[in-house]
Design a protein around this motif. Sequence first.
Motif, mmCIF file in Angstrom:
data_model
loop_
_atom_site.group_PDB
_atom_site.id
_atom_site.type_symbol
_atom_site.label_atom_id
_atom_site.label_comp_id
_atom_site.label_asym_id
_atom_site.label_seq_id
_atom_site.Cartn_x
_atom_site.Cartn_y
_atom_site.Cartn_z
ATOM 1 N N GLU A 72 0.826 -1.213 0.000
ATOM 2 C CA GLU A 72 0.000 0.000 0.000
ATOM 3 C C GLU A 72 0.857 1.259 0.000
ATOM 4 O O GLU A 72 0.393 2.317 -0.416
ATOM 5 N N GLN A 73 2.091 1.144 0.455
ATOM 6 C CA GLN A 73 2.990 2.291 0.437
ATOM 7 C C GLN A 73 3.667 2.476 -0.926
ATOM 8 O O GLN A 73 4.272 3.514 -1.169
ATOM 9 N N LEU A 74 3.545 1.483 -1.789
ATOM 10 C CA LEU A 74 4.228 1.536 -3.076
ATOM 11 C C LEU A 74 3.320 1.930 -4.236
ATOM 12 O O LEU A 74 3.806 2.435 -5.255
ATOM 13 N N GLY A 75 2.025 1.691 -4.116
ATOM 14 C CA GLY A 75 1.131 1.949 -5.240
ATOM 15 C C GLY A 75 -0.178 2.574 -4.807
ATOM 16 O O GLY A 75 -0.464 2.716 -3.618
ATOM 17 N N GLN A 76 -0.989 2.951 -5.798
ATOM 18 C CA GLN A 76 -2.251 3.609 -5.497
ATOM 19 C C GLN A 76 -3.392 2.630 -5.295
ATOM 20 O O GLN A 76 -4.410 2.961 -4.694
ATOM 21 N N HIS A 77 -3.242 1.393 -5.794
ATOM 22 C CA HIS A 77 -4.313 0.406 -5.617
ATOM 23 C C HIS A 77 -3.737 -0.989 -5.771
ATOM 24 O O HIS A 77 -2.858 -1.219 -6.612
ATOM 25 N N ILE A 78 -4.220 -1.917 -4.958
ATOM 26 C CA ILE A 78 -3.800 -3.316 -5.038
ATOM 27 C C ILE A 78 -4.993 -4.150 -5.479
ATOM 28 O O ILE A 78 -6.062 -4.109 -4.854
ATOM 29 N N PHE A 79 -4.820 -4.907 -6.545
ATOM 30 C CA PHE A 79 -5.820 -5.866 -6.993
ATOM 31 C C PHE A 79 -5.387 -7.247 -6.522
ATOM 32 O O PHE A 79 -4.337 -7.749 -6.926
ATOM 33 N N GLU A 80 -6.184 -7.877 -5.649
ATOM 34 C CA GLU A 80 -5.860 -9.209 -5.167
ATOM 35 C C GLU A 80 -6.521 -10.248 -6.071
ATOM 36 O O GLU A 80 -7.725 -10.192 -6.316
ATOM 37 N N LEU A 81 -5.715 -11.188 -6.549
ATOM 38 C CA LEU A 81 -6.167 -12.119 -7.584
ATOM 39 C C LEU A 81 -6.183 -13.566 -7.115
ATOM 40 O O LEU A 81 -6.088 -14.485 -7.917
ATOM 41 N N GLY A 82 -6.325 -13.774 -5.818
ATOM 42 C CA GLY A 82 -6.472 -15.122 -5.305
ATOM 43 C C GLY A 82 -5.182 -15.706 -4.773
ATOM 44 O O GLY A 82 -4.167 -15.020 -4.617
ATOM 45 N N GLU A 83 -5.213 -16.994 -4.486
ATOM 46 C CA GLU A 83 -4.100 -17.656 -3.805
ATOM 47 C C GLU A 83 -3.066 -18.241 -4.756
ATOM 48 O O GLU A 83 -1.969 -18.598 -4.320
ATOM 49 N N ASP A 84 -3.385 -18.374 -6.029
ATOM 50 C CA ASP A 84 -2.420 -18.879 -7.005
ATOM 51 C C ASP A 84 -1.536 -17.725 -7.463
ATOM 52 O O ASP A 84 -2.004 -16.812 -8.148
ATOM 53 N N PRO A 85 -0.240 -17.713 -7.103
ATOM 54 C CA PRO A 85 0.602 -16.577 -7.484
ATOM 55 C C PRO A 85 0.713 -16.393 -8.990
ATOM 56 O O PRO A 85 0.905 -15.272 -9.481
ATOM 57 N N GLY A 86 0.578 -17.489 -9.748
ATOM 58 C CA GLY A 86 0.657 -17.378 -11.200
ATOM 59 C C GLY A 86 -0.439 -16.517 -11.791
ATOM 60 O O GLY A 86 -0.275 -15.947 -12.879
#
Length: 327
Positions: free
Chosen positions: A180-194
């Motif tokens: 959160e300190q690095l960007g304006q928004h975080i999109f979380e895309l689930g538990e699979d890092p791929g």
Amino acid sequence: MNTKQINEQASSAGALSDPRQTAGSSGSKALIGVVGLGNMGSALAATLLSKGHAVVAYDRNPQRVEALRVEGAQGAARITDLSHCNIVISSLPDDAALESVMFSLPGGLVDILKPGALHISMSTVSAELSRRLEKRHTEAAQSFIAAPVLGNPDLAKTQRIFILAAGSAVDMQRARPLLEQLGQHIFELGEDPGAANVMKLACNVMTATTLQSMGEVLTLLTKAGIDPHLAFEVFTGSLFDGRVHKAYGGKIVDRRFKPAGMTAPLAVKDLRLALSEAERQAVPMPMASLVHERLVALVAAGWGDLDWSALGALAARDAGLDGAASA
């Protein structure tokens, strides 16, 4: 006890300082390593320093390390110098570079990090590599998330990038305050890092196809006697007012291809990775294939150091416009 439980226990015991503890006088900030000090990695490291974090900077180019050391980072001469870091962020150009740092023997990052350490990969790499990294980190009782970014280094310097993040819920909870300190928004895309990597590649395909189409229509309008700056005003002031149209369309009409936010060879790599994933998923992508070839042509023309928006210059050159090859 499985390795994930070990990670959770390590976190609760304080083996990894919570990134949320970044303000005040508690003195409990995590020590953060940054691996890869290209334009994006240097911007991320500079932001961390500006937020008051202790940063250990590593790159194979000692001049890049020195530039961050002058700004207040600790310089690392070798990857093993990051062994005491609680968190490591990697920002590397491709799979080969990330694999070399992670798995080189002796002393790859997986081997030298302590149990409970968190690796955040912000590189644009293949989904397969991220999944393999998660497996290796888990086996070492470490944590991993993939968090590639949307946006160029200039946006990173002002914390306006978008972050595509994926990994276990426990690891995401630990990483989120720092991201959160690095960007304006975080999109979380689930538990699979791929999933984060596939999403990033998909975004780059859409950007590349937009650049190709803008290059073609601006060339058409120029040859038809319409001022390309006026055409750009029409596009971005009506139906095509998106970030990509405005930012990269402006580069095309002004012929501002340096400094490059994304060089043509990196764009070739990203389209290649996207097409490889499409093949695995049995998804035909004829437009992506075409633009991949256009990017290869950009490199072949000797313009590999230019921004990928120079696809517009390539379209102009192919149409015989005077001066197009001077880009």
